[in-house]
Design an enzyme around this catalytic site. Sequence first.
Site, PDB file in Angstrom:
ATOM      1  N   CYS A 382      51.149  14.279 -23.524  1.00  0.00           N
ATOM      2  CA  CYS A 382      49.985  15.065 -23.113  1.00  0.00           C
ATOM      3  C   CYS A 382      50.168  15.582 -21.681  1.00  0.00           C
ATOM      4  CB  CYS A 382      48.702  14.268 -23.310  1.00  0.00           C
ATOM      5  SG  CYS A 382      47.309  15.358 -23.663  1.00  0.00           S
ATOM      6  N   HIS A 517      49.071  12.765 -28.879  1.00  0.00           N
ATOM      7  CA  HIS A 517      49.240  11.356 -28.478  1.00  0.00           C
ATOM      8  C   HIS A 517      49.778  10.534 -29.652  1.00  0.00           C
ATOM      9  CE1 HIS A 517      46.829  11.291 -24.673  1.00  0.00           C
ATOM     10  NE2 HIS A 517      46.352  12.413 -25.191  1.00  0.00           N
ATOM     11  N   GLU A 519      50.976   7.649 -29.607  1.00  0.00           N
ATOM     12  CA  GLU A 519      50.694   6.208 -29.448  1.00  0.00           C
ATOM     13  C   GLU A 519      49.494   5.748 -30.261  1.00  0.00           C
ATOM     14  OE1 GLU A 519      50.245   8.543 -27.202  1.00  0.00           O
ATOM     15  OE2 GLU A 519      48.564   8.144 -25.839  1.00  0.00           O
TER      16      GLU A 519
HETATM   17  N1  GLN Z   1      44.526  16.837 -18.430  1.00  0.00           N
HETATM   18  C1  GLN Z   1      45.294  17.414 -19.486  1.00  0.00           C
HETATM   19  C2  GLN Z   1      44.442  18.288 -20.385  1.00  0.00           C
HETATM   20  O1  GLN Z   1      43.244  18.138 -20.416  1.00  0.00           O
HETATM   21  C3  GLN Z   1      46.007  16.352 -20.295  1.00  0.00           C
HETATM   22  C4  GLN Z   1      45.088  15.390 -20.991  1.00  0.00           C
HETATM   23  C5  GLN Z   1      45.771  14.128 -21.447  1.00  0.00           C
HETATM   24  O2  GLN Z   1      46.832  13.778 -20.953  1.00  0.00           O
HETATM   25  N2  GLN Z   1      45.153  13.400 -22.348  1.00  0.00           N
HETATM   26  O3  GLN Z   1      44.948  19.141 -21.078  1.00  0.00           O
END
Ligand code: GLN
Length: 543
Positions: A382, A517, A519
Amino acid sequence: MVTKYIFVTGGVASSLGKGIIAASLARLLKARGYSVTNQKLDPYINIDPGTLNPYEHGECYVTEDGAETDLDLGHYERFTGVHTSQANNVTTGRIYKNVIEKERRGDFLGKTVQVIPHITNEIKDRITALGNTGNYEFVITEIGGTVGDIESYPFIEAVRQLKWALGRNCIVIHLTYIPYIAAAGELKTKPTQHSVKALQQQGVQPDIIVCRTEKPLTRSVKEKIGLFCNIDGDSVIEDGDVASIYDVPIKMRDEKLDVQVLKKLDVPVKRELDLQNWEAFLYKLHNPQCEVSVGLVGKYVQLQDAYKSITEAFIHAGAELRCKVKVKYVNSEELTPENVSEQLAGLSGILVAPGFGTRGIEGKILAVQYARENKVPFFGICLGMQCAVIEFARHVLGYSDAHSVEIAPGTAHPVIDMMEEQKNISNMGGTMRLGAYPCKLVKGSKVYDIYATQAIKQSDNQAIISERHRHRYEFNNAYLEDFKAAGMVPAGVNPDSGLVEIVEVPSHPYFVGSQFHPEYKSTAMHPHPLFVAFVEAALKFKN
Ligand code: GLN
């Protein structure tokens, strides 16, 4: 079979592991062939933990349907493999919000709206809603907090009412702590007695007491607890220290927690308990044949619960490969061009963590650069993937001011941008891309092969995978051709929107960044392929 309801409450202290006990019991019932779901009721007033700082409350776990939930739901899924949803995590805030909305609509026909019955009815509805789906034989509901807390009163009251209404189809398991006083050489049951009294004062008699303890409970200690708390000694369960949380189901089996539960719920103990796969996993977990160190670069390193699903995913992947994965937490706020090589020295893989906001971002970008230039296996998740894109834009494409609009809204090179349709939404809660989205993997990419060999693809020909998201910003496709030409390529794209979901650098031994994600979907029985592949690459690097 009619649905059976099991409540798990806690007393004496917090952090005793109610979530792990609830998840372990679910594992045991599943291993007997029953359908089970776990639920968590959180007494705090936030509508969900999505807005909570991870320092406060640990990781926010995201479900398939895009609910931002308590990290205990992660344990439930990792132990049972059963997907949870918004219905599995309910907070006081959500309960009140719903009741107040009903009041404004006039649903209560002019009645005075009160904690009892209106709030308690709403709580009961949320609990029985899971049973009413017809999908589960057992609903295990964990009540957050400790008995006696002001916030948890309405929840305990709802449990009291349900217990009365459901009779033998409902039981309460109370988790307490038995301290060992070294000076006296004795285990002390008094805090447990008080905690059970507090529960009884609210009208709830526990059926089973699970005791966290660092020393074995003798029969006489069990009998004593039973005597003071109106239960038989067999229903006092010892919950001693174990090497890993994944050992707890075995411990609970040995203590016959599941048998006690079935008996109290009038379910004949007929079906066999099959924990073969679980024990095979534990064997691999406890008998590693090698070791590898990876760095987890993030800004929440003081509270390790902030990255719970990631560290658990490493445990699953490590067990799969019979390799102990040592995770070194690296504070991205402290990384500088001067110390980065010293800080990351000795690591065989570098994972740059998800996150929000400006703090620590340049350190994350430095970590990416170090991994890319030194050919250390890299995995960005992310925000970690976004940092990889920014780093590549700055140092390979030569856009020295490249950034994400989250951090530098005025940058001339917004390689991470917001989607057009999101730009006019101002309410923070409404703009996130949350939950499962499909992703079409690009044939010939490394990532395609990783998923293919691990055989978790959902449809053979199209290589469509589904992964969970929680972010606001995206790879800016206006730069796609630039990136491809310079050697960072998309390995998977959303088939509907064309958004880039995962990138890789084919010329690097292992360099993968995912906007989603992975995970959240790794479980003890099904380690996530991207984690397995990353650990494999780290091992190769080490040797
Ligand atoms: N801050 C980034 C976004 O909103 C990544 C978010 C995250 O890592 N969950 O796109």
